[in-house]
Structures are given as structure tokens and as C-alpha cells.
Design an enzyme around this catalytic site. Structure first.
Site, PDB file in Angstrom:
ATOM      1  N   ASP A   1      -1.293 -78.226   2.934  1.00 11.00           N
ATOM      2  CA  ASP A   1      -2.462 -77.918   2.083  1.00 11.00           C
ATOM      3  C   ASP A   1      -2.880 -79.168   1.313  1.00 11.00           C
ATOM      4  OD1 ASP A   1      -4.397 -76.637   0.623  1.00 11.00           O
ATOM      5  OD2 ASP A   1      -3.022 -75.507  -0.635  1.00 11.00           O
TER       6      ASP A   1
ATOM      7  N   GLU B   1      -8.851 -77.665  -5.066  1.00  5.63           N
ATOM      8  CA  GLU B   1      -7.739 -76.900  -5.644  1.00  5.63           C
ATOM      9  C   GLU B   1      -7.991 -76.436  -7.075  1.00  5.63           C
ATOM     10  OE1 GLU B   1      -5.419 -75.817  -3.970  1.00  5.63           O
ATOM     11  OE2 GLU B   1      -4.714 -77.208  -2.445  1.00  5.63           O
TER      12      GLU B   1
ATOM     13  N   HIS C   1     -10.437 -79.999   2.571  1.00  2.00           N
ATOM     14  CA  HIS C   1     -10.320 -80.618   1.252  1.00  2.00           C
ATOM     15  C   HIS C   1      -9.277 -81.716   1.264  1.00  2.00           C
ATOM     16  CE1 HIS C   1      -6.633 -78.570  -0.440  1.00  2.00           C
ATOM     17  NE2 HIS C   1      -7.011 -77.550   0.319  1.00  2.00           N
TER      18      HIS C   1
ATOM     19  N   ASP D   1      -8.506 -75.927   6.500  1.00  2.00           N
ATOM     20  CA  ASP D   1      -7.639 -75.993   5.323  1.00  2.00           C
ATOM     21  C   ASP D   1      -6.366 -75.210   5.663  1.00  2.00           C
ATOM     22  OD1 ASP D   1      -6.411 -75.949   2.868  1.00  2.00           O
ATOM     23  OD2 ASP D   1      -7.955 -74.764   1.852  1.00  2.00           O
TER      24      ASP D   1
HETATM   25  N1  BES Z   1      -5.519 -73.754   1.058  1.00  2.00           N
HETATM   26  C1  BES Z   1      -5.699 -72.909  -0.074  1.00  2.00           C
HETATM   27  C2  BES Z   1      -6.325 -71.577   0.280  1.00  2.00           C
HETATM   28  C3  BES Z   1      -5.440 -70.595   0.992  1.00  2.00           C
HETATM   29  C4  BES Z   1      -4.137 -70.417   0.614  1.00  2.00           C
HETATM   30  C5  BES Z   1      -5.974 -69.832   2.002  1.00  2.00           C
HETATM   31  C6  BES Z   1      -3.356 -69.477   1.289  1.00  2.00           C
HETATM   32  C7  BES Z   1      -5.207 -68.882   2.646  1.00  2.00           C
HETATM   33  C8  BES Z   1      -3.885 -68.728   2.285  1.00  2.00           C
HETATM   34  C9  BES Z   1      -6.592 -73.589  -1.098  1.00  2.00           C
HETATM   35  O1  BES Z   1      -6.366 -74.962  -1.175  1.00  2.00           O
HETATM   36  C10 BES Z   1      -6.305 -72.983  -2.442  1.00  2.00           C
HETATM   37  O2  BES Z   1      -5.241 -73.113  -2.952  1.00  2.00           O
HETATM   38  N2  BES Z   1      -7.284 -72.292  -3.014  1.00  2.00           N
HETATM   39  C11 BES Z   1      -7.126 -71.660  -4.290  1.00  2.00           C
HETATM   40  C12 BES Z   1      -8.426 -71.064  -4.724  1.00  2.00           C
HETATM   41  C13 BES Z   1      -9.403 -72.063  -5.260  1.00  2.00           C
HETATM   42  C14 BES Z   1     -10.697 -71.350  -5.577  1.00  2.00           C
HETATM   43  C15 BES Z   1      -8.867 -72.782  -6.474  1.00  2.00           C
HETATM   44  C16 BES Z   1      -6.130 -70.532  -4.185  1.00  2.00           C
HETATM   45  O3  BES Z   1      -6.080 -69.864  -3.151  1.00  2.00           O
HETATM   46  O4  BES Z   1      -5.432 -70.282  -5.172  1.00  2.00           O
HETATM   47 ZN    ZN Z   2      -4.194 -75.017  -2.155  1.00  2.00          ZN
END
Ligand code: BES
Ligand code: ZN
Length: 392
Positions: free
Chosen positions: A221, A256, A197, A283
Site C-alpha cells: 500500500d 492516505e 497513490h 492501489d
Molecule cells: N489502499 C487503501 C485502501 C484499501 C484498503 C482498499 C484495504 C481496500 C482494502 C488506501 O490507501 C487507504 O488506506 N485508504 C483509507 C481511506 C482514505 C479515504 C484515507 C482507508 O481505507 O482507511
Molecule cells: Zn492505505
């Protein structure tokens, strides 16, 4: 393992009244305690519980998750209950259906290409991307940073008549997704996707304080994942690599805020009947939080493709690796899985030890020792994946 996914069903003036939320089943009792009668359990198994809650209570859940040091924010919004269910249905223990025959026999090419991965070029891409004020999907910075990625990939690929770089535009927000395509020479209709992303955010909590000028460097991130992919493109071009299958490199917008960009891209591929044979999501690749170097997320991913990646790591990267779990659809791989494609998500650490600086002003390269050493391992894995998946 304790993330939560939030699914809105019914919307008035953009604020859903009820939301569907999936949480790790180990969080159910504390969530029920906090929400009392407002939380209704719809279905539950040993891993995941689907609950219906009034949307205004989502902040309570978010705070609870935070207080228990779990995830932040860890939820996603969906446009409909049906879509929400398609996310949670098949994805929990990893999908098994598979038609692709995985083989490993491109030793010479893979070893040559991975020997060319350079930390310095990854550092420079991370610095460039994290230098934008933010890469928020609804801000001019989100558009500018994605324009930079498109222009840079175009420059890298300019000598190639079999390649193109395009925006995938989204109707509801400014930031486009980016797709670079190298056309397959023998099986052009079979597509290998390597994505990440392109957006960034800082956490403001549910309905919280995200504004279009916030400082959200997102170096890990996910400038790290985008830089990891950019390094793969650089090396593919410098070596005149010609894939037999089509290879697409993607930078998704609006991850995000609920995987919104990848959701549209993956759904449009499915609708067009595109034969995506494998997807790798990158990611967060640059924070070494655990002893083992590479971690494969086993949920919302494909079991056989994950095993194949394990084989690639053993043969080519020769570093320790392990399996971990997000516990919810935490990144864009979940969008591909939801649309029936085989996806994998190699990650920087085990879930319990990921970079705690993400979603803050401190997610900078400086807080990763100004090094991109860890990310180089993921560029190598992505190169091996590309070569072995896209061969004759
Ligand atoms: N990079 C993160 C996902 C992540 C964080 C994976 C920590 C493993 C460990 C991603 O950008 C993110 O923040 N995703 C959101 C969920 C999304 C559905 C909005 C999250 O994890 O809060
Ligand atoms: Zn994130």
C-alpha cells in the site's frame, strides 16, 4: 464493506467541531450505542448511513471499527459539507452513465505486450519505493520518493518526443503528484488515466501519531500499485506503443490522508473540461488473499467499465475474478467518480481478505514472500486496458 468516511464541516484551528461521517449501515447500531445522543442520523439507506458527530468522537468510532476488526482507519476528511455530499451521493452502487463504446479487438498487440511483464522489474520498483523511510505527504521523504518516481518515469520515456512527465504541485503540503503523459496521435483530447497513490502512512488513529520520520514502507500500500504502473510504462516504451488517445499515468500524493492529491487533480480536470474517457486505479496489487486472482470493486466505480474489465480479464489474463466492495471511498478512484468520470478499481483480494499488514511497519516485500507475482496480473490488465481504450 464496513469502512467509514468522515466529513468535517466547520474548522477552528484545524480541528473541525462537527464532522459528517458515512458508515456502512450495518455498523449504525453499534456506533449509535457507543456515541449515544452525540450521534445524529441525517440519512440512511440499506447500504450507507450519513451521521453528524462531534469531531472529538471520531476516535471512538475509529476504535470501534478497529475493535470489530473492520477497517483501519477507514475515514476521510473533507473541507466542506457540500464536498462531502458529492462523495457520498452518486457513488454508492456504482455509476452507470456512460458514453464510451467498449470493444475488444487488439488481440495481437495486447498478447505481445502482456507476455513481456516481468516480475523482477516490479520487485525492484517495490524495493526502491519501500526503501524510503516513508512516503508521507508532509515529509521530506514523501517529496524525495515522488521525485524518484518522476525521474524514473522521465528516464523510461526519454526517447519519446510525444511524452512528458510533470509534477502536479499542491499548495498545502510538500509532496507533489506525478503525471506522465503520452499524447494521443488521433484523439489527443480524449484521455485514459492509469493511476495509483504514491504516498504511505502508518495508522495512528484519528488525530494520531503520524510524524514525518515514521517508518512506513507501504510495500503493498501502495508501492505495489506504483510498480504495477511503472511496468506498464516500461513495456509501452520498449514496444514503441503509440496510443490514438492520450494516456496519462499518475502517482497521487496524499491519498492516505483523505484522497487529497487525486481530489485536486480530478477537480482540476473537471474544471478544465478534460474528456477523461476512463480511469483505472491501482492501489494494493501484490497480496493474494483470496482464491480468485483479481477483484473489481463495484462501489464508487463505473458499472460498464467494470464489465469491460471483466471481459478483458477473461480474454487476456484468463484467471478467476470477482466483484467486491470497499463500502466507502477507499482510494483515488472515488475522486474521479465524484467528478463524474468513469473509474474502476481492480484490487488484490476480496475486501474481507486484504493484506492486514498495511499501514504498519510490516507492510514490506518480505511479508509478501519477496515476490511480485500477484502484481504481474495487474500490470497485464492495465496493459490490456490501455491498449483497448486508447486505440483508433
Ligand atoms: N489502499 C487503501 C485502501 C484499501 C484498503 C482498499 C484495504 C481496500 C482494502 C488506501 O490507501 C487507504 O488506506 N485508504 C483509507 C481511506 C482514505 C479515504 C484515507 C482507508 O481505507 O482507511
Ligand atoms: Zn492505505
Amino acid at each position: 464493506v464496513l469502512g467509514l468516511a468522515l466529513y468535517s464541516t466547520f474548522t477552528v484551528a484545524e480541528t473541525p467541531i462537527y464532522s459528517y461521517m458515512t458508515i456502512g449501515s450495518d455498523m449504525v447500531s453499534s456506533t449509535s450505542k457507543a456515541l449515544g445522543k452525540d450521534a445524529q442520523i441525517i440519512s440512511s439507506n440499506d447500504k450507507v448511513t450519513l451521521m453528524k458527530i462531534p469531531t472529538f468522537k471520531a476516535f471512538t468510532v475509529s476504535s470501534l471499527m478497529h475493535a470489530e476488526k473492520i477497517r483501519c482507519p477507514g475515514f476521510m476528511l473533507h473541507e466542506s459539507e457540500a464536498e462531502a455530499k458529492s462523495y457520498s451521493k452518486n457513488a454508492l452502487s456504482g455509476t452507470k452513465a456512460n458514453f464510451f463504446e467498449y470493444t475488444v479487438d487488439q488481440e495481437e498487440t495486447v498478447n505481445e505486450l502482456i507476455s513481456q511483464v516481468k516480475e523482477a522489474t516490479i520487485v525492484s520498483t517495490i524495493n526502491k519505493l519501500s526503501g524510503y523511510q516513508n512516503r508521507y505527504y508532509k515529509s521530506s521523504h514523501g517529496l524525495a520518493s515522488s521525485t524518484w518516481i518522476k525521474d524514473y518515469w522521465t528516464e523510461l520515456l526519454k526517447s519519446r518526443t510525444d511524452a512528458k512527465v510533470e509534477f502536479y504541485k499542491h499548495a498545502n503540503w510538500q509532496q507533489p503528484s506525478i503525471i506522465a503523459t503520452i499524447e494521443g496521435s488521433t484523439f489527443p483530447d480524449e484521455v485514459v488515466v492509469i493511476g495509483g497513490h504514491a504516498d504511505s502512512i502508518i495508522s495512528g488513529g484519528f488525530g494520531g501519531s503520524t510524524d514525518s520520520n515514521m517508518r512506513a514502507p507501504g510495500a503493498d500500500d501502495n508501492a505495489s500499485g506504483m510498480a504495477t504502473i511503472t511496468e506498464v510504462i516500461r513495456i509501452a516504451v520498449e514496444n514503441g506503443f503509440k496510443p490514438a488517445r492520450t494516456v496519462m499515468f499518475m502517482g497521487f500524493a496524499a491519498e492516505e490522508v483523505g484522497l487529497l492529491g487525486s481530489k485536486e487533480v480530478a477537480a482540476s480536470f473537471k474544471k478544465a473540461g478534460k474528456n477523461v474517457v476512463g480511469v483505472m486505479q491501482l492501489d494494493m496489487t501484490n497480496f493474494k488473499g483470496s482464491q480468485q486472482d483479481l477483484w473489481l470493486m463495484s462501489d464508487y466505480t463505473n458499472v460498464k467499465q467494470n464489465e469491460f474489465l471483466g471481459t478483458l480479464i477473461d480474454k487476456y489474463i484468463k484467471l478467476p475474478w470477482g466483484y467486491s466492495k470497499c463500502g466507502y471511498g477507499c482510494s483515488d478512484h472515488a475522486s474521479w467518480t465524484a467528478n463524474g468520470y468513469a473509474a474502476s478499481f481492480p484490487f488484490e483480494s476480496k475486501m474481507e481478505q486484504y493484506n492486514g499488514k498495511i499501514h504498519s511497519v510490516n507492510d514490506t516485500l518480505a511479508t509478501m514472500n519477496n515476490s511480485a507475482l500477484h502484481a504481474t496480473k495487474f500490470s497485464k490488465l492495465a496493459l490490456a486496458f490501455m491498449v483497448e481504450m486508447a486505440k483508433e
